[in-house]
Motif scaffolding. Structure first.
Motif, short mmCIF file in Angstrom:
data_model
loop_
_atom_site.label_atom_id
_atom_site.label_comp_id
_atom_site.label_asym_id
_atom_site.label_seq_id
_atom_site.Cartn_x
_atom_site.Cartn_y
_atom_site.Cartn_z
N ASN A 72 43.29 76.10 204.45
CA ASN A 72 43.29 74.78 205.10
C ASN A 72 43.83 73.75 204.13
OD1 ASN A 72 41.83 71.98 205.53
ND2 ASN A 72 41.93 72.99 207.52
N ALA A 73 44.78 72.94 204.58
CA ALA A 73 45.27 71.81 203.77
C ALA A 73 44.86 70.54 204.50
CB ALA A 73 46.77 71.87 203.61
N ALA A 74 44.13 69.65 203.81
CA ALA A 74 43.45 68.54 204.50
C ALA A 74 44.27 67.25 204.56
CB ALA A 74 42.12 68.26 203.82
N ASP A 75 45.54 67.30 204.17
CA ASP A 75 46.40 66.12 204.25
C ASP A 75 45.77 64.92 203.50
OD1 ASP A 75 48.71 64.86 204.89
OD2 ASP A 75 48.06 64.22 206.89
N ASN A 76 45.14 65.22 202.37
CA ASN A 76 44.57 64.18 201.51
C ASN A 76 43.45 63.36 202.16
OD1 ASN A 76 45.13 64.03 198.83
ND2 ASN A 76 46.40 62.19 198.95
N ASP A 77 42.80 63.94 203.16
CA ASP A 77 41.72 63.25 203.87
C ASP A 77 40.38 63.90 203.46
OD1 ASP A 77 39.77 62.47 205.68
OD2 ASP A 77 41.06 62.69 207.45
N PRO A 78 39.56 63.20 202.66
CA PRO A 78 38.32 63.81 202.17
C PRO A 78 37.39 64.29 203.28
CG PRO A 78 38.80 61.81 200.93
CD PRO A 78 39.78 61.86 202.06
N ALA A 79 37.29 63.53 204.37
CA ALA A 79 36.39 63.94 205.47
C ALA A 79 36.89 65.22 206.12
CB ALA A 79 36.29 62.82 206.50
#
Ligand code: AHR
Length: 324
Positions: A72-79
């Protein structure tokens, strides 16, 4: 206790770099008898460094190596990254690997993984949560990287009054915090004055946009030095400096961190003046830790990979032999 794992070891692993497909559909339990199912929560795809890190991780956690990887790559979104870890827990993976976007906010989800009996291995960035909540961490000494960048700046500018702007990494991330601290330590008492400092979020576009703002405010002549927390932001800033009629590396000297291919080429071209490495080839070390932890072995909590520094001449000598 800290164990020092030298970059050469990671580089050996990198020799096997290959594009590998990763599974995204399977649940827990593994794809075969001996297959280890691992969820990997990556930050996103913000930089050249990140691409090399993802490639290293996918190669090390490939089916050929005995893993089923849920990536999973979270697109720089911590949540979103914390949600991905919760999803791994509910799927019942055997181990979770995380490259935490930011340092804070991990206590609850790490406790949930621990309650579910799933070991967590951190790679790349660190967290502020208690180290009882994860099995091990492998990565770089970001403070030392900042110190090495600052030592170059201190030697280059000394007591000369020097106007510096800073392109910070993602706010709240370990490398942004530690690289700022290390640089400040190394340049204390010099003539270097930080006239502005803003986040470019570790991206090329972010670096370009923030640098455009600095140039509008201070002009090319009002800035002597740029400290960029990564190469991608330095590369974006170079575009902005050239568009403003300046000569990067001459009118405004630049020091950055990562030593990815494009950054090293800009160093060779004289547009960046000095680069401190941040080695992204952490996959084999992370996979080794997962295996050892699942085998019940005692592992050291922290594993530092050594970084190097590069002048223009040194970059020209090594660029063709580097894996990223
Ligand atoms: O955490 C490592 C940093 O993350 C790299 O320096 C930067 O390029 C990346 O986005």
């Amino acid at each position: 206790m800290k164990s020092k794992v030298f970059a050469g070891i990671a580089l050996l692993g990198a020799m096997t770099l290959a594009a590998t497909a990763c599974s995204s559909g399977a649940g827990g339990g593994g794809g075969g008898d001996d297959t280890i199912t691992v969820g990997f929560a990556q930050t996103g795809s913000e930089s050249g460094w990140r691409s090399a890190n993802t490639e290293s991780m996918k190669a090390a956690f490939s089916e050929d190596e005995g893993f089923e990887l849920i990536f999973n790559a979270a697109d720089n979104d911590p949540a979103a990254q914390i949600s991905a870890v919760r999803d791994f827990i509910s799927r019942g993976v055997e181990a979770i690997v995380v490259a935490p976007i930011v340092e804070d906010g991990w206590d609850d989800v790490l406790q949930e993984a621990s309650d579910a009996g799933i070991p967590v291995i951190l790679e790349d960035r660190t967290v502020t949560a208690s180290d009882d909540l994860y099995a091990a961490w492998v990565g770089l000494d970001f403070t030392k990287e900042g110190v090495m960048a600052g030592e170059w700046a201190a030697e280059t500018f000394g007591d000369t009054p020097t106007k510096m702007v800073v392109l910070e990494g993602t706010t709240g991330s370990a490398p942004a915090n530690d690289r700022a601290e290390g640089f400040a330590q190394a340049t204390e008492g010099t003539g270097i004055e930080t006239i502005d400092s803003q986040t470019g979020d570790f991206t090329r576009d972010g670096g370009k946009t923030v640098m455009e703002g600095f140039l509008q405010k201070y002009g090319v002549d009002g800035i002597d030095l740029l400290y960029a927390h990564n190469d991608d932001m330095a590369l974006g800033a170079i575009e902005a400096i050239e568009a403003a009629g300046g000569v990067p590396g001459e009118d405004i000297q630049i020091v950055s961190i990562d030593a990815v291919k494009d950054g090293m080429q800009a160093l060779i071209d004289g547009k960046i003046n000095y680069i401190v490495e941040c080695n992204p080839l952490l996959g084999d070390l992370a996979a080794g830790l997962v295996r050892d932890v699942l085998a019940g072995e005692d592992v050291e909590k922290t594993h530092f990979v050594e970084d190097q520094t590069f002048t223009q001449e040194q970059a020209a000598e090594v660029i063709d032999s580097r894996a990223y």
